[in-house]
Structures are given as C-alpha cells and as structure tokens.
Motif scaffolding. Structure first.
Motif, PDB file in Angstrom:
ATOM      1  N   GLN A 163       0.848  -1.186   0.000  1.00 16.44           N
ATOM      2  CA  GLN A 163       0.000   0.000   0.000  1.00 16.44           C
ATOM      3  C   GLN A 163       0.889   1.243   0.000  1.00 16.44           C
ATOM      4  OE1 GLN A 163      -3.372  -0.159  -0.126  1.00 16.44           O
ATOM      5  NE2 GLN A 163      -3.187  -2.388  -0.159  1.00 16.44           N
TER       6      GLN A 163
ATOM      7  N   VAL B 241      -0.256   7.035   1.676  1.00 17.45           N
ATOM      8  CA  VAL B 241      -1.585   7.606   1.923  1.00 17.45           C
ATOM      9  C   VAL B 241      -2.570   6.499   2.287  1.00 17.45           C
ATOM     10  CG1 VAL B 241      -3.529   8.843   0.880  1.00 17.45           C
ATOM     11  CG2 VAL B 241      -1.193   9.643   0.497  1.00 17.45           C
ATOM     12  N   ALA B 242      -2.551   5.400   1.543  1.00 19.31           N
ATOM     13  CA  ALA B 242      -3.450   4.272   1.824  1.00 19.31           C
ATOM     14  C   ALA B 242      -3.172   3.686   3.199  1.00 19.31           C
ATOM     15  CB  ALA B 242      -3.314   3.208   0.748  1.00 19.31           C
TER      16      ALA B 242
ATOM     17  N   HIS C 118      -1.933   5.226   5.843  1.00 18.81           N
ATOM     18  CA  HIS C 118      -2.424   6.159   6.860  1.00 18.81           C
ATOM     19  C   HIS C 118      -3.952   6.120   6.937  1.00 18.81           C
ATOM     20  CE1 HIS C 118       1.329   8.752   7.685  1.00 18.81           C
ATOM     21  NE2 HIS C 118       1.692   7.575   7.212  1.00 18.81           N
ATOM     22  N   ARG C 119      -4.607   6.002   5.799  1.00 21.35           N
ATOM     23  CA  ARG C 119      -6.070   5.898   5.802  1.00 21.35           C
ATOM     24  C   ARG C 119      -6.523   4.642   6.534  1.00 21.35           C
ATOM     25  NH1 ARG C 119      -7.082   7.839  -0.416  1.00 21.35           N
ATOM     26  NH2 ARG C 119      -7.079  10.070   0.048  1.00 21.35           N
ATOM     27  N   MET C 120      -5.796   3.560   6.349  1.00 24.91           N
ATOM     28  CA  MET C 120      -6.144   2.304   7.026  1.00 24.91           C
ATOM     29  C   MET C 120      -6.032   2.457   8.548  1.00 24.91           C
ATOM     30  SD  MET C 120      -4.257  -0.332   4.393  1.00 24.91           S
ATOM     31  CE  MET C 120      -4.650  -1.849   5.269  1.00 24.91           C
TER      32      MET C 120
ATOM     33  N   HIS D 180      -6.177   5.339  10.244  1.00 26.65           N
ATOM     34  CA  HIS D 180      -7.228   6.263  10.676  1.00 26.65           C
ATOM     35  C   HIS D 180      -8.587   5.566  10.731  1.00 26.65           C
ATOM     36  CE1 HIS D 180      -5.376  10.327  10.973  1.00 26.65           C
ATOM     37  NE2 HIS D 180      -4.395   9.669  10.374  1.00 26.65           N
ATOM     38  N   LYS D 181      -8.857   4.699   9.767  1.00 30.19           N
ATOM     39  CA  LYS D 181     -10.109   3.944   9.771  1.00 30.19           C
ATOM     40  C   LYS D 181     -10.185   3.050  11.001  1.00 30.19           C
ATOM     41  CE  LYS D 181     -12.976   0.811   7.094  1.00 30.19           C
ATOM     42  NZ  LYS D 181     -13.113   0.001   5.884  1.00 30.19           N
TER      43      LYS D 181
ATOM     44  N   THR E 218      -9.977   9.485  16.499  1.00 32.92           N
ATOM     45  CA  THR E 218      -9.156  10.521  15.852  1.00 32.92           C
ATOM     46  C   THR E 218      -9.675  11.926  16.147  1.00 32.92           C
ATOM     47  OG1 THR E 218     -10.380  10.363  13.775  1.00 32.92           O
ATOM     48  CG2 THR E 218      -8.405   8.999  13.980  1.00 32.92           C
TER      49      THR E 218
END
Length: 84
Positions: A55, A58-59, A61-63, A65-66, A72
């Motif tokens: 990944q 960005v992907a 970090h999104r994972m 954060h999810k 958050t």
C-alpha cells in the motif's frame, strides 16, 4: 481507558500486528496549540503489519485512521511510522 491504550487496542483489532509502539508525546507539546490539558493529545505510532504491505503511504495512513475511527477526533496530533 487511556487514549494510548485505546489506540493500541483498536490497532491490534484491525491488523495482524508484528510490531507496535504507541508513544504519548503530549508532554513535549504542553502549552502549545492543541494541548487540551489532558496529557493525551499528541501521539506517535510505529506499526508493522502485513496488511500494509504494497500500500502507498496515503493508503496506509487511511487504514490506520479507519481503525482508530472516532478516536481521531479526540487526538490533536498523530504521527505515523507504518510499513508492511
């Protein structure tokens, strides 16, 4: 539950963790913008998990954060060092 423990719990539930360090850096930011006085506003997470492999940053970090979800909104600053 302390935020650092909640961060760790949520990450361990979302990933097959091979390495995890959750460091509370709030004391280093005392009196700065975003310091809510709780002593739990700034965190650094070092995470190694196979789900992150392949990944882009960005992907990844999104994972994370999810996985943290609504938590958050309670954290002023979150620095991430993640890899697969």
């Amino acid at each position: 539950m302390k935020r650092s423990a909640e961060i760790e719990t949520r990450i361990r539930q979302a990933f097959a963790v091979s390495e995890l360090e959750v460091r509370n850096d709030s004391a280093r930011h005392s009196g700065h913008a975003g310091d809510d006085g709780s002593g739990e506003s700034h965190f650094h997470v070092r995470l190694r998990a196979p789900e992150l492999k392949g990944q882009n940053r960005v992907a990844q970090h999104r994972m994370v954060h999810k996985a943290l979800g609504d938590l958050t909104t309670e954290i002023h600053a979150l620095s991430l060092d993640v890899a697969g």
